[in-house]
Design a protein around this motif. Structure first.
Motif, PDB file in Angstrom:
ATOM      1  N   LEU A 120       2.140   1.931  -2.163  1.00  0.00           N
ATOM      2  CA  LEU A 120       2.683   2.213  -2.911  1.00  0.00           C
ATOM      3  C   LEU A 120       4.219   2.348  -2.429  1.00  0.00           C
ATOM      4  O   LEU A 120       4.918   3.146  -3.652  1.00  0.00           O
ATOM      5  CB  LEU A 120       2.170   3.734  -3.581  1.00  0.00           C
ATOM      6  CG  LEU A 120       1.258   4.468  -4.235  1.00  0.00           C
ATOM      7  CD1 LEU A 120       0.669   5.482  -4.143  1.00  0.00           C
ATOM      8  CD2 LEU A 120       1.390   3.461  -5.720  1.00  0.00           C
ATOM      9  N   GLY A 121       4.501   1.820  -1.371  1.00  0.00           N
ATOM     10  CA  GLY A 121       5.883   1.608  -0.303  1.00  0.00           C
ATOM     11  C   GLY A 121       5.649   3.472   0.476  1.00  0.00           C
ATOM     12  O   GLY A 121       6.597   3.642   1.008  1.00  0.00           O
ATOM     13  N   SER A 149      -0.696  -5.705   1.177  1.00  0.00           N
ATOM     14  CA  SER A 149       0.555  -5.430   2.048  1.00  0.00           C
ATOM     15  C   SER A 149       1.264  -5.864   2.665  1.00  0.00           C
ATOM     16  O   SER A 149       2.319  -5.494   3.072  1.00  0.00           O
ATOM     17  CB  SER A 149       0.574  -3.700   1.904  1.00  0.00           C
ATOM     18  OG  SER A 149      -0.197  -2.698   1.437  1.00  0.00           O
ATOM     19  N   ARG A 150       0.950  -6.993   3.260  1.00  0.00           N
ATOM     20  CA  ARG A 150       1.247  -7.633   4.260  1.00  0.00           C
ATOM     21  C   ARG A 150       1.787  -7.691   5.493  1.00  0.00           C
ATOM     22  O   ARG A 150       2.244  -7.421   6.396  1.00  0.00           O
ATOM     23  CB  ARG A 150       2.368  -8.885   3.864  1.00  0.00           C
ATOM     24  CG  ARG A 150       1.855  -9.687   2.827  1.00  0.00           C
ATOM     25  CD  ARG A 150       3.369 -10.309   2.854  1.00  0.00           C
ATOM     26  NE  ARG A 150       2.740 -10.947   1.461  1.00  0.00           N
ATOM     27  CZ  ARG A 150       3.585 -10.840  -0.431  1.00  0.00           C
ATOM     28  NH1 ARG A 150       4.912  -9.692  -0.178  1.00  0.00           N
ATOM     29  NH2 ARG A 150       2.768 -12.040  -0.820  1.00  0.00           N
ATOM     30  N   ASP A 151       0.404  -6.286   5.387  1.00  0.00           N
ATOM     31  CA  ASP A 151       0.927  -5.597   6.701  1.00  0.00           C
ATOM     32  C   ASP A 151      -0.500  -5.343   7.932  1.00  0.00           C
ATOM     33  O   ASP A 151      -1.710  -4.971   8.055  1.00  0.00           O
ATOM     34  CB  ASP A 151       0.628  -3.776   6.392  1.00  0.00           C
ATOM     35  CG  ASP A 151       1.513  -2.483   7.900  1.00  0.00           C
ATOM     36  OD1 ASP A 151       1.709  -3.089   9.149  1.00  0.00           O
ATOM     37  OD2 ASP A 151       1.294  -1.786   7.157  1.00  0.00           O
ATOM     38  N   TRP A 152      -0.208  -6.547   9.055  1.00  0.00           N
ATOM     39  CA  TRP A 152      -1.126  -7.593   9.797  1.00  0.00           C
ATOM     40  C   TRP A 152      -1.076  -6.583  10.662  1.00  0.00           C
ATOM     41  O   TRP A 152      -2.276  -6.502  10.839  1.00  0.00           O
ATOM     42  CB  TRP A 152      -0.441  -8.538  10.244  1.00  0.00           C
ATOM     43  CG  TRP A 152       0.189  -9.476   8.746  1.00  0.00           C
ATOM     44  CD1 TRP A 152       1.850 -10.096   8.676  1.00  0.00           C
ATOM     45  CD2 TRP A 152      -0.069  -9.666   7.849  1.00  0.00           C
ATOM     46  NE1 TRP A 152       1.857 -11.047   7.571  1.00  0.00           N
ATOM     47  CE2 TRP A 152       0.829 -10.640   7.149  1.00  0.00           C
ATOM     48  CE3 TRP A 152      -1.664  -9.824   7.941  1.00  0.00           C
ATOM     49  CZ2 TRP A 152       0.194 -11.299   6.068  1.00  0.00           C
ATOM     50  CZ3 TRP A 152      -2.262 -10.806   6.821  1.00  0.00           C
ATOM     51  CH2 TRP A 152      -0.782 -11.692   5.449  1.00  0.00           C
ATOM     52  N   TRP A 196       1.367   0.332  -8.592  1.00  0.00           N
ATOM     53  CA  TRP A 196      -0.152   1.470  -9.062  1.00  0.00           C
ATOM     54  C   TRP A 196      -1.241  -0.152  -9.455  1.00  0.00           C
ATOM     55  O   TRP A 196      -2.453   0.997  -8.419  1.00  0.00           O
ATOM     56  CB  TRP A 196      -0.711   2.158  -9.988  1.00  0.00           C
ATOM     57  CG  TRP A 196       0.215   3.493  -9.974  1.00  0.00           C
ATOM     58  CD1 TRP A 196       1.363   3.692 -10.975  1.00  0.00           C
ATOM     59  CD2 TRP A 196      -0.074   4.579  -9.456  1.00  0.00           C
ATOM     60  NE1 TRP A 196       2.355   5.552 -10.423  1.00  0.00           N
ATOM     61  CE2 TRP A 196       0.977   5.949  -9.551  1.00  0.00           C
ATOM     62  CE3 TRP A 196      -0.935   5.263  -8.427  1.00  0.00           C
ATOM     63  CZ2 TRP A 196       0.772   6.845  -9.179  1.00  0.00           C
ATOM     64  CZ3 TRP A 196      -1.494   6.226  -8.573  1.00  0.00           C
ATOM     65  CH2 TRP A 196      -0.113   7.276  -7.977  1.00  0.00           C
ATOM     66  N   LEU A 197      -1.325  -0.610  -9.598  1.00  0.00           N
ATOM     67  CA  LEU A 197      -2.405  -1.773  -9.356  1.00  0.00           C
ATOM     68  C   LEU A 197      -2.474  -2.037  -8.036  1.00  0.00           C
ATOM     69  O   LEU A 197      -3.854  -2.277  -8.094  1.00  0.00           O
ATOM     70  CB  LEU A 197      -1.833  -3.095 -10.675  1.00  0.00           C
ATOM     71  CG  LEU A 197      -3.409  -4.190 -10.954  1.00  0.00           C
ATOM     72  CD1 LEU A 197      -4.567  -3.755 -11.459  1.00  0.00           C
ATOM     73  CD2 LEU A 197      -2.184  -4.680 -11.719  1.00  0.00           C
ATOM     74  N   ARG A 198      -1.529  -2.912  -7.752  1.00  0.00           N
ATOM     75  CA  ARG A 198      -1.617  -2.589  -6.205  1.00  0.00           C
ATOM     76  C   ARG A 198      -1.889  -2.119  -5.393  1.00  0.00           C
ATOM     77  O   ARG A 198      -3.069  -2.193  -4.859  1.00  0.00           O
ATOM     78  CB  ARG A 198      -0.179  -3.470  -6.034  1.00  0.00           C
ATOM     79  CG  ARG A 198      -0.254  -3.807  -4.550  1.00  0.00           C
ATOM     80  CD  ARG A 198       1.297  -4.095  -3.958  1.00  0.00           C
ATOM     81  NE  ARG A 198       1.688  -5.433  -3.333  1.00  0.00           N
ATOM     82  CZ  ARG A 198       2.747  -5.764  -3.527  1.00  0.00           C
ATOM     83  NH1 ARG A 198       3.549  -5.166  -3.258  1.00  0.00           N
ATOM     84  NH2 ARG A 198       3.241  -7.030  -2.713  1.00  0.00           N
ATOM     85  N   GLU A 238      11.046  -1.446  -5.258  1.00  0.00           N
ATOM     86  CA  GLU A 238      10.060  -1.411  -6.080  1.00  0.00           C
ATOM     87  C   GLU A 238       8.543  -1.713  -4.747  1.00  0.00           C
ATOM     88  O   GLU A 238       8.293  -0.807  -4.498  1.00  0.00           O
ATOM     89  CB  GLU A 238       9.546  -2.977  -5.943  1.00  0.00           C
ATOM     90  CG  GLU A 238       8.575  -3.071  -6.997  1.00  0.00           C
ATOM     91  CD  GLU A 238       8.216  -2.855  -7.872  1.00  0.00           C
ATOM     92  OE1 GLU A 238       6.581  -2.995  -7.983  1.00  0.00           O
ATOM     93  OE2 GLU A 238       9.073  -3.099  -9.142  1.00  0.00           O
ATOM     94  N   CYS A 239       8.977  -2.296  -3.832  1.00  0.00           N
ATOM     95  CA  CYS A 239       7.976  -2.015  -2.735  1.00  0.00           C
ATOM     96  C   CYS A 239       8.152  -1.224  -1.245  1.00  0.00           C
ATOM     97  O   CYS A 239       7.452  -0.954  -0.514  1.00  0.00           O
ATOM     98  CB  CYS A 239       7.778  -3.514  -1.742  1.00  0.00           C
ATOM     99  SG  CYS A 239       8.826  -4.166  -0.668  1.00  0.00           S
ATOM    100  N   GLY A 240       9.611   0.000  -1.412  1.00  0.00           N
ATOM    101  CA  GLY A 240       9.824   0.472  -0.706  1.00  0.00           C
ATOM    102  C   GLY A 240       9.774  -0.273   0.570  1.00  0.00           C
ATOM    103  O   GLY A 240      10.213   0.889   2.105  1.00  0.00           O
TER     104      GLY A 240
END
Length: 141
Positions: free
Chosen positions: A96-97, A24-27, A3-5, A111-113
């Motif tokens: 949130l994943g 989220s490293r979604d470039w 949630w913090l992320r 954890e990250c989905g």
């Protein structure tokens, strides 16, 4: 922590659309949202007014920025706000994943989905240690 992320990703996307996706490293999504917002800003905002005026003091710069904000078309404000809002919501859900491309047959990190390699004992995206029973999608049935 998730949630913090998500809150941090949303906050970064409010400041600059696409910045939350970098977290989220979604470039690809980061580049698309940032490019879309910058292109819309260059096309819709009266930048020539700001370029023509050279403020000499802080008060003059504030006055010019206020005048420029008052001259923005409401439709331009709507489009820029819509892009920023959509980027914020998307960055929060991605943090949130919730991903749009994963299927139920693939192993995902709890954890990250994101999709993980079943041969590894950890997620190569977020380095969370994985147990063998969390990777097997058929055991839940």
């Amino acid at each position: 922590m998730t949630w913090l992320r998500a809150i941090l990703a949303a906050g970064l996307s409010v400041i600059m659309p696409g910045a939350g996706h970098v977290l989220s490293r979604d470039w690809l999504r980061a580049a698309v949202f940032a490019g879309l917002f910058l292109a819309a800003s260059a096309f819709l905002l009266p930048i020539e007014q700001l370029a023509a005026a050279e403020p000499t003091s802080y008060d003059e710069a504030i006055t010019q920025a206020t005048a420029m904000a008052e001259n923005i078309d409401p439709m331009a404000q709507f489009f820029l706000s819509f892009i920023a809002l959509f980027a914020t919501i998307d960055a929060a859900f991605r943090a949130l994943g919730y991903s749009s491309g994963s299927t139920a047959d693939e192993a995902t990190c709890p954890e990250c989905g994101k999709d993980v390699d079943e041969d590894l004992a950890f997620c190569h995206w977020c380095t969370t240690r994985l147990e063998s029973d969390t990777l097997d999608p058929e055991k839940d049935s």
